[in-house]
Design a protein around this motif. Structure first.
Motif, mmCIF file in Angstrom:
data_model
loop_
_atom_site.group_PDB
_atom_site.id
_atom_site.type_symbol
_atom_site.label_atom_id
_atom_site.label_comp_id
_atom_site.label_asym_id
_atom_site.label_seq_id
_atom_site.Cartn_x
_atom_site.Cartn_y
_atom_site.Cartn_z
ATOM 1 N N TYR A 12 0.849 -1.185 0.000
ATOM 2 C CA TYR A 12 0.000 0.000 0.000
ATOM 3 C C TYR A 12 0.889 1.240 0.000
ATOM 4 O O TYR A 12 1.828 1.345 0.798
ATOM 5 C CB TYR A 12 -0.887 0.014 1.240
ATOM 6 C CG TYR A 12 -2.106 -0.878 1.157
ATOM 7 C CD1 TYR A 12 -3.378 -0.376 1.433
ATOM 8 C CD2 TYR A 12 -2.012 -2.233 0.827
ATOM 9 C CE1 TYR A 12 -4.512 -1.168 1.370
ATOM 10 C CE2 TYR A 12 -3.143 -3.051 0.761
ATOM 11 C CZ TYR A 12 -4.385 -2.509 1.033
ATOM 12 O OH TYR A 12 -5.496 -3.305 0.971
ATOM 13 N N PRO A 13 0.598 2.203 -0.871
ATOM 14 C CA PRO A 13 1.433 3.404 -0.932
ATOM 15 C C PRO A 13 1.145 4.351 0.229
ATOM 16 O O PRO A 13 0.151 4.212 0.940
ATOM 17 C CB PRO A 13 1.026 4.039 -2.269
ATOM 18 C CG PRO A 13 -0.404 3.602 -2.470
ATOM 19 C CD PRO A 13 -0.484 2.215 -1.880
ATOM 20 N N GLY A 14 2.024 5.316 0.393
ATOM 21 C CA GLY A 14 1.821 6.335 1.419
ATOM 22 C C GLY A 14 3.010 6.437 2.347
ATOM 23 O O GLY A 14 3.760 5.473 2.542
ATOM 24 N N SER A 15 3.170 7.618 2.936
ATOM 25 C CA SER A 15 4.289 7.841 3.855
ATOM 26 C C SER A 15 4.057 7.179 5.199
ATOM 27 O O SER A 15 5.003 6.816 5.900
ATOM 28 C CB SER A 15 4.499 9.348 4.049
ATOM 29 O OG SER A 15 3.308 9.970 4.519
ATOM 30 N N GLU A 16 2.779 7.014 5.575
ATOM 31 C CA GLU A 16 2.448 6.329 6.817
ATOM 32 C C GLU A 16 2.104 4.875 6.518
ATOM 33 O O GLU A 16 1.376 4.593 5.559
ATOM 34 C CB GLU A 16 1.258 6.998 7.507
ATOM 35 C CG GLU A 16 1.534 8.403 7.994
ATOM 36 C CD GLU A 16 2.574 8.431 9.105
ATOM 37 O OE1 GLU A 16 2.577 7.485 9.931
ATOM 38 O OE2 GLU A 16 3.383 9.368 9.139
ATOM 39 N N GLU A 325 1.799 -5.742 9.007
ATOM 40 C CA GLU A 325 1.905 -4.363 9.459
ATOM 41 C C GLU A 325 2.945 -3.577 8.666
ATOM 42 O O GLU A 325 3.245 -2.438 8.999
ATOM 43 C CB GLU A 325 2.216 -4.327 10.954
ATOM 44 C CG GLU A 325 1.088 -4.900 11.805
ATOM 45 C CD GLU A 325 1.303 -4.733 13.295
ATOM 46 O OE1 GLU A 325 2.379 -4.212 13.685
ATOM 47 O OE2 GLU A 325 0.400 -5.106 14.071
ATOM 48 N N ASP A 326 3.494 -4.198 7.598
ATOM 49 C CA ASP A 326 4.438 -3.520 6.720
ATOM 50 C C ASP A 326 3.760 -2.963 5.474
ATOM 51 O O ASP A 326 4.421 -2.621 4.500
ATOM 52 C CB ASP A 326 5.559 -4.474 6.305
ATOM 53 C CG ASP A 326 5.032 -5.694 5.555
ATOM 54 O OD1 ASP A 326 3.800 -5.909 5.562
ATOM 55 O OD2 ASP A 326 5.848 -6.431 4.974
ATOM 56 N N SER A 327 2.419 -2.897 5.489
ATOM 57 C CA SER A 327 1.610 -2.388 4.377
ATOM 58 C C SER A 327 1.541 -3.348 3.201
ATOM 59 O O SER A 327 1.083 -2.968 2.120
ATOM 60 C CB SER A 327 2.144 -1.025 3.871
ATOM 61 O OG SER A 327 2.256 -0.095 4.901
#
Length: 336
Positions: A12-16, A325-327
């Protein structure tokens, strides 16, 4: 240990980071729940292409998801604002729920769900609020108000719900009050509804293994099996492994998935320090259960040092899916 290789995946993309908290196989693909409050559907053969559809749920914080209809790809979600939504993941209008139950903020937050397509029933368990934790059951043909409302089955957060594999009137319930109960939902009298009870400790995971046996995992990772059969001593575990982390040398237990045959289950356990996730078979031989150390399947690298939050497998295609939890969502297959 037989090792699988990661052959496909999506981040999943994103900085968070987005925690992928659940993955659910349905006919339309692989449904995934994210901590960004999304429900997505992926092509399980091409995860790297990203979600085919992605909708934003409307629960404040989504806490749980369950499949209502595998064939029709309908998934139920619920969360902190006390509402339940049903989503048709085949529909072009998937961003709109096909059914919304409850008014936001009107009731306590929901922590658990169970669905019975056979009886058109949806069950939800609440968090403890105003000294009360409830189990609500709706008939989805007339969902304006619950058809059943139990307030005394548990005295703390209802963390787990599961319908019996063949008798949809039996509902397993688990709570942080320590109890795993089996309820006959045809009974409305709360003094009579619990037909079996097991005092296990604060319940993190629980469910049916087969017609009479259930498993339970506590928040401090105690693992045990119980039997609600008439010939078994009431309430006592038939197998008590204690802290499962010590038994299988892991740091956490992700989940337990029963086999459809009722003859066993698969335990998913992770070790972050080793960046390893393993599938351990819980086998039944006659009346005895045991962990099968000869058939352990390993996923080396797993999700790095992050926790694996969900896994599922498709035996026919020899593939295991994991989410963490690593996206990331990953597919694992035998090495060529």
């Amino acid at each position: 240990m037989y090792a699988l290789s990661c052959t496909d995946g999506f981040k999943y993309p994103g900085s968070e980071p987005t925690y992928i908290t659940d993955i659910i196989p349905v006919s339309a693909g692989l449904a995934a729940v994210g901590s960004d409050q999304s429900l997505s559907i992926f092509n399980p053969l091409r995860l790297n292409q990203g979600p085919l559809k992605k909708v934003q749920t409307n629960h404040g914080n989504i806490s749980c998801a369950e499949v209502f209809s595998v064939g029709n790809s309908i998934v139920a979600t619920a969360g902190e604002n006390g509402t339940v939504s049903l989503w048709d993941l085949r529909s072009d209008a998937a961003n709109t729920p096909v059914l919304q139950i409850g008014t936001p903020g009107e009731g306590p937050g929901l922590l658990s769900l169970a669905c019975s397509e056979q009886t058109n029933t949806l069950a939800a368990g609440t968090e403890l609020a105003n000294h009360q934790a409830s189990i609500l059951l709706w008939d989805l043909r007339s969902p304006r108000v619950p058809k059943i409302h139990y307030d005394e089955v548990h005295s703390d957060d209802v963390t787990e719900l599961s319908f019996h594999p063949t008798n949809p009137h039996l509902l397993l319930t688990g709570s942080t009050d320590g109890l795993v109960n089996v309820c006959d939902t045809r009974i409305t009298d709360e003094d009579e509804v619990v037909i079996a009870a097991f005092n296990h400790g604060s319940v993190h995971r629980a469910g049916f293994l087969n017609e009479t046996e259930v498993y339970a995992v506590s928040h401090d990772e105690r693992f045990a099996l119980y039997d609600m059969g008439e010939t078994v001593e009431k309430g006592s575990p038939t197998l008590d492994l204690g802290d499962i982390r010590k038994v299988v040398d892991c740091q956490y237990l992700c989940n337990v998935i029963p086999k459809v045959t009722g003859a066993g289950a698969v335990i998913g356990a992770g070790t972050q320090d080793q960046e390893l996730f393993r599938l351990i078979h819980l086998s039944k031989n006659g009346a005895s259960w045991s962990l099968d150390s000869e058939t352990v399947v390993g996923l080396p690298g797993a999700h790095g040092s992050e926790i694996v939050r969900s896994f599922c497998f498709v035996d026919e295609q020899q593939v295991v899916f994991t989410a963490g939890e690593d996206s990331c969502i990953k597919a694992w297959r035998p090495s060529v």
